[in-house]
Design a protein around this motif. Structure first.
Motif, mmCIF file in Angstrom:
data_model
loop_
_atom_site.group_PDB
_atom_site.id
_atom_site.type_symbol
_atom_site.label_atom_id
_atom_site.label_comp_id
_atom_site.label_asym_id
_atom_site.label_seq_id
_atom_site.Cartn_x
_atom_site.Cartn_y
_atom_site.Cartn_z
ATOM 1 N N GLY A 98 46.943 52.818 44.501
ATOM 2 C CA GLY A 98 47.213 51.419 44.847
ATOM 3 C C GLY A 98 46.778 50.566 43.675
ATOM 4 O O GLY A 98 46.000 50.998 42.820
ATOM 5 N N LEU A 99 47.285 49.347 43.607
ATOM 6 C CA LEU A 99 47.074 48.594 42.361
ATOM 7 C C LEU A 99 45.629 48.221 42.119
ATOM 8 O O LEU A 99 45.205 48.037 40.976
ATOM 9 N N ILE A 145 48.989 48.605 34.581
ATOM 10 C CA ILE A 145 49.074 49.607 35.654
ATOM 11 C C ILE A 145 50.513 49.685 36.146
ATOM 12 O O ILE A 145 51.227 48.677 36.147
ATOM 13 N N ASN A 166 43.400 39.401 44.481
ATOM 14 C CA ASN A 166 43.446 38.231 43.603
ATOM 15 C C ASN A 166 42.549 37.107 44.126
ATOM 16 O O ASN A 166 41.813 36.489 43.357
ATOM 17 N N HIS A 188 53.291 51.850 39.068
ATOM 18 C CA HIS A 188 53.677 52.910 39.991
ATOM 19 C C HIS A 188 55.201 52.905 40.073
ATOM 20 O O HIS A 188 55.790 51.940 40.570
ATOM 21 N N GLY A 212 47.707 43.375 47.446
ATOM 22 C CA GLY A 212 47.367 42.145 48.163
ATOM 23 C C GLY A 212 45.882 41.915 48.370
ATOM 24 O O GLY A 212 45.112 42.841 48.602
ATOM 25 N N TYR A 250 58.444 49.769 45.832
ATOM 26 C CA TYR A 250 57.650 50.985 46.069
ATOM 27 C C TYR A 250 57.216 51.034 47.526
ATOM 28 O O TYR A 250 57.335 50.044 48.249
ATOM 29 N N GLY A 294 47.806 39.172 38.710
ATOM 30 C CA GLY A 294 48.309 40.275 37.890
ATOM 31 C C GLY A 294 47.976 40.189 36.416
ATOM 32 O O GLY A 294 47.890 41.204 35.732
ATOM 33 N N LEU A 295 47.811 38.971 35.910
ATOM 34 C CA LEU A 295 47.654 38.790 34.467
ATOM 35 C C LEU A 295 46.352 38.043 34.222
ATOM 36 O O LEU A 295 46.248 36.856 34.524
ATOM 37 N N ARG A 316 43.643 49.537 38.828
ATOM 38 C CA ARG A 316 43.049 48.662 37.800
ATOM 39 C C ARG A 316 41.602 49.061 37.516
ATOM 40 O O ARG A 316 41.155 48.998 36.368
HETATM 41 O O1 LR7 Z 1 50.490 51.115 44.547
HETATM 42 C C1 LR7 Z 1 50.740 50.422 43.574
HETATM 43 N N1 LR7 Z 1 50.282 50.803 42.350
HETATM 44 C C2 LR7 Z 1 50.516 50.078 41.217
HETATM 45 O O2 LR7 Z 1 50.089 50.479 40.137
HETATM 46 C C3 LR7 Z 1 51.462 49.214 43.661
HETATM 47 C C4 LR7 Z 1 51.700 48.475 42.518
HETATM 48 N N2 LR7 Z 1 51.256 48.921 41.310
HETATM 49 C C5 LR7 Z 1 51.491 48.142 40.093
HETATM 50 C C6 LR7 Z 1 52.926 47.717 39.874
HETATM 51 O O3 LR7 Z 1 53.665 48.714 39.200
HETATM 52 C C7 LR7 Z 1 52.735 46.439 39.064
HETATM 53 O O4 LR7 Z 1 52.593 46.700 37.695
HETATM 54 O O5 LR7 Z 1 50.782 46.939 40.261
HETATM 55 C C8 LR7 Z 1 51.418 45.890 39.576
HETATM 56 C C9 LR7 Z 1 51.608 44.694 40.518
HETATM 57 O O6 LR7 Z 1 52.549 44.964 41.498
HETATM 58 P P1 LR7 Z 1 53.783 43.977 41.767
HETATM 59 O O7 LR7 Z 1 54.401 43.600 40.500
HETATM 60 O O8 LR7 Z 1 54.635 44.585 42.808
HETATM 61 O O9 LR7 Z 1 53.000 42.736 42.347
HETATM 62 P P2 LR7 Z 1 53.497 41.182 42.379
HETATM 63 O O10 LR7 Z 1 53.812 40.727 41.027
HETATM 64 O O11 LR7 Z 1 54.520 41.073 43.426
HETATM 65 O O12 LR7 Z 1 52.176 40.502 42.965
HETATM 66 C C10 LR7 Z 1 51.073 39.699 42.556
HETATM 67 O O13 LR7 Z 1 50.059 39.863 43.564
HETATM 68 C C11 LR7 Z 1 49.515 41.134 43.645
HETATM 69 C C12 LR7 Z 1 48.515 41.084 44.769
HETATM 70 O O14 LR7 Z 1 47.960 42.300 45.032
HETATM 71 C C13 LR7 Z 1 48.899 41.585 42.342
HETATM 72 O O15 LR7 Z 1 47.738 40.869 42.018
HETATM 73 C C14 LR7 Z 1 49.948 41.457 41.254
HETATM 74 O O16 LR7 Z 1 49.392 41.840 40.031
HETATM 75 C C15 LR7 Z 1 50.420 40.031 41.231
HETATM 76 N N3 LR7 Z 1 51.310 39.709 40.165
HETATM 77 C C16 LR7 Z 1 51.099 38.587 39.425
HETATM 78 O O17 LR7 Z 1 50.128 37.883 39.532
HETATM 79 C C17 LR7 Z 1 52.173 38.300 38.425
HETATM 80 C C18 LR7 Z 1 52.275 36.878 38.110
HETATM 81 C C19 LR7 Z 1 52.630 36.061 39.301
HETATM 82 C C20 LR7 Z 1 52.573 34.695 38.970
HETATM 83 C C21 LR7 Z 1 52.553 33.548 38.676
#
Ligand code: LR7
Ligand code: MN
Length: 576
Positions: free
Chosen positions: A202-203, A135, A336, A137, A333, A368, A310-311, A207
């Motif tokens: 939003g994420l 995903i 997870n 943005h 936020g 963003y 995220g993964l 998803r």
């Molecule tokens: O509005 C949005 N729409 C999106 O599609 C905001 C974000 N996104 C996408 C964005 O482009 C990215 O690909 O969502 C994904 C995650 O956003 P990040 O990279 O800004 O998040 P983060 O890596 O800072 O935050 C972690 O916690 C988040 C809680 O909501 C999400 O679960 C993220 O996926 C998560 N990332 C990880 O777990 C990466 C590994 C960290 C470790 C160890």
């Protein structure tokens, strides 16, 4: 002998049939062409599939082609002079070094960082297939496409059903038609697809949309700035193939946001959480389950109470059966921990799979917007606390009293889900999945404000980041209004916060610092006598003291003298 007349008739009848068949065939062809929109004859298509088979094979076989150039083998890129200045300027917006990233090949090589033991594991040949959902943005071009290339190149083609680039309403240059064209030209076999939602989801909802568009057996979610490494896919598919209620997290390596260097995350940790509902890392202690399974080595599956978010991989059907995500959660936020608690409480399990390695760019801020400037982590967490945490939600609100006035929307469907799936309680989760979690107000000797009645000063963290070491302060007692003043006297005689403990070398007149709890008493052992009110630092025999101090100062340690400046009360006594 047939008369010539009869022969003539037979021939005519025969000709009639053949021309009728011919017309039919023509019609079938037209219908086929119209319905498929394709002008390729079936035979030609077969040849084309063959061509793609070769393409797929060669992509996979060339994945480790050694190349020369910046960033190859996961090396860092170090900019200088003008270029570095520009990169630093851009990093204010992007939260990573976009110039370094743009200079690195989209399909760069990486070091194989797996534990050697992983390389000799044999996986079954009939693994389930994967839909990888990425995903994004407004993600920058090169990290996004490097994620896609790394997945396509390092996944055995027979197991990679598709890669879905789920565009969460991006409006950044290049992410529209140019992205579509790049994807079509680069992956003509269609293994990578761009799917778009109409408005910013939003994420969490993004998803869900990606998962709905997917058709493979197993869903694998990745952030849009990752790199999948050698052998990443098979260990995930194999473990889900054995049991579809396992949710799996690969070993997450660091891609440096400044240099893009790929480095192995060598630590052995699993996921935890804080009562303010943030994800944390928690030291790995082999559980009974690990030992029973003959596991317990750092490269084998590790059970984890939570995941970073995220993964991860989940069987597609299981993901939806267990409730996907809460679609009422906005932007970023909380999802997870919500999915972590839910999976465990509703009969599934969560594991870290260290043989599967994926890198992630850790950024210090979000590049963003948050529409309406809402605290989405806070409100999303409130939804999860209300649905999943039973009476333990009190510990969340202890840290987030401000949220009590906030509107979190309707949660009735999520509560109904919990009923329908007959999920276990949060106390079951704490006891069975995360027994080492420190519960501020349970199984402790005392907790709450630590007050010196004479001065009405309380021990106070002053809101400092408890992951760093600092001196414990004194502040006017807030009477429960501030979580900064909540301390626990543990059964191990620590005077502590959730993860950090009061610690002192015991020198006369010295300040007292807050350090990570080590659990071995020593400089972190304190005794409180309820009647005399003293708090004694056991190794030095000295007392916590406020003489000559005012609100805003740091508390001190002095020779015990029985005076009022060394008298303390703790708000709630449980067992003392
Ligand atoms: O509005 C949005 N729409 C999106 O599609 C905001 C974000 N996104 C996408 C964005 O482009 C990215 O690909 O969502 C994904 C995650 O956003 P990040 O990279 O800004 O998040 P983060 O890596 O800072 O935050 C972690 O916690 C988040 C809680 O909501 C999400 O679960 C993220 O996926 C998560 N990332 C990880 O777990 C990466 C590994 C960290 C470790 C160890
Ligand atoms: Mn991320």
């Amino acid at each position: 002998m047939l008369s010539s007349a009869r022969r003539f008739f037979i021939r005519r009848r025969y000709l009639g049939w053949t021309s009728a068949a011919g017309v039919c065939l023509l019609l079938i062809c037209i219908i086929y062409v119209l319905s498929t929109g394709s002008w390729e004859a079936p035979k030609l298509r077969a040849v084309a599939n063959g061509k793609y088979a070769d393409l797929k094979k060669s992509r996979y076989e060339n994945r480790n082609r050694h190349k020369q150039g910046p960033g190859e083998y996961g090396a860092g890129v170090f900019l200088q002079g003008e270029e570095k200045k520009n990169a630093d300027e851009l990093a204010k917006k992007e939260a990573f070094n976009i110039i370094a990233s743009d200079g690195i090949a989209l399909d760069r090589s990486l070091p194989d960082v797996r534990n050697p033991a992983c390389k000799s594991v044999e996986y079954p040949k009939d693994l389930p297939t994967a839909s990888v959902v990425i995903i994004f943005h407004n993600e920058a071009w090169t990290p996004l496409l490097r994620t896609a290339h790394s997945v396509v190149n390092r996944s055995p083609p027979q197991y990679l059903h598709e890669v879905i680039l789920l565009d969460d309403a991006s409006y950044r240059d290049r992410l529209g038609e140019e992205l579509d064209k790049y994807v079509q030209d680069t992956w003509p076999d269609g293994v990578v697809k761009v799917v778009r939602v109409k408005e910013r989801a939003g994420l969490i909802r993004a998803r869900i949309a990606g998962a709905k568009a997917a058709t493979g057996d197993v869903l694998i979610f990745l952030d849009s700035h990752c790199e999948a490494n050698e052998g990443w896919l098979e260990p995930l598919l194999a473990r889900i193939g054995e049991n579809s209620s396992r949710v799996l997290v690969p070993g997450i390596d660091a891609i440096d946001s400044e240099t893009l260097e790929y480095s192995k995350n060598g630590g052995i940790a699993v996921g935890g959480f804080t009562w303010s509902l943030h994800f944390t890392w928690s030291p790995f202690v082999p559980t009974k389950w690990e030992l029973d399974q003959g596991f317990g080595k750092e490269w084998q599956p590790l059970r984890s109470p939570t995941m970073p978010g995220g993964l991860f991989a989940a069987d597609r059907k299981y993901f939806f059966d267990v409730g996907a995500y809460d679609p009422g959660m906005d932007v970023w936020g909380g999802e997870n921990l919500e999915i972590s608690f839910r999976v465990w409480m509703c009969g599934g399990s969560l594991e870290f799979i260290p043989c599967s390695r994926v890198g992630h760019i850790f950024r210090s801020s979000h590049p963003y917007t948050f529409p309406g400037n809402k605290d989405t982590h806070g409100i999303n967490s409130m939804r999860l606390a209300e649905v999943w945490m039973d009476e333990y939600k009190r510990l969340f609100y202890m840290h987030r009293r401000d949220l009590l006035k906030q509107d979190m929307g309707d949660i009735s469907e999520r509560k109904a889900l919990r009923e329908r799936l007959k999920c276990k309680s949060f106390s079951w989760y704490l006891e069975n999945v995360y027994p080492e979690k420190f519960i501020i107000d349970e199984k402790v000797l005392a907790y709450g404000m630590v007050r010196n009645p004479g001065s009405n000063l309380c021990l106070d963290t002053m809101g400092k980041d408890e992951k760093t070491r600092f001196d414990i302060g004194l502040f006017h007692c807030q009477n429960g209004a501030s979580a900064n003043e909540v301390f626990s006297l543990s059964q191990k005689n620590e005077l502590r916060r959730e993860e950090a403990c009061l610690d002192s070398v015991g020198a006369e007149g010295s300040k007292v610092s807050l350090n990570p709890c080590h659990g071995h008493k020593g400089n972190q052992e304190w005794r409180h006598h309820k009647d005399s009110g003293v708090i004694v630092h056991v190794p030095s025999g000295k007392c916590l003291d406020v003489s000559g101090l005012k609100s805003g100062d740091s508390v001190q340690l002095k020779k015990c003298n029985g005076g009022n400046d060394q008298k303390w009360t703790i708000e709630h006594y449980l067992d003392i």
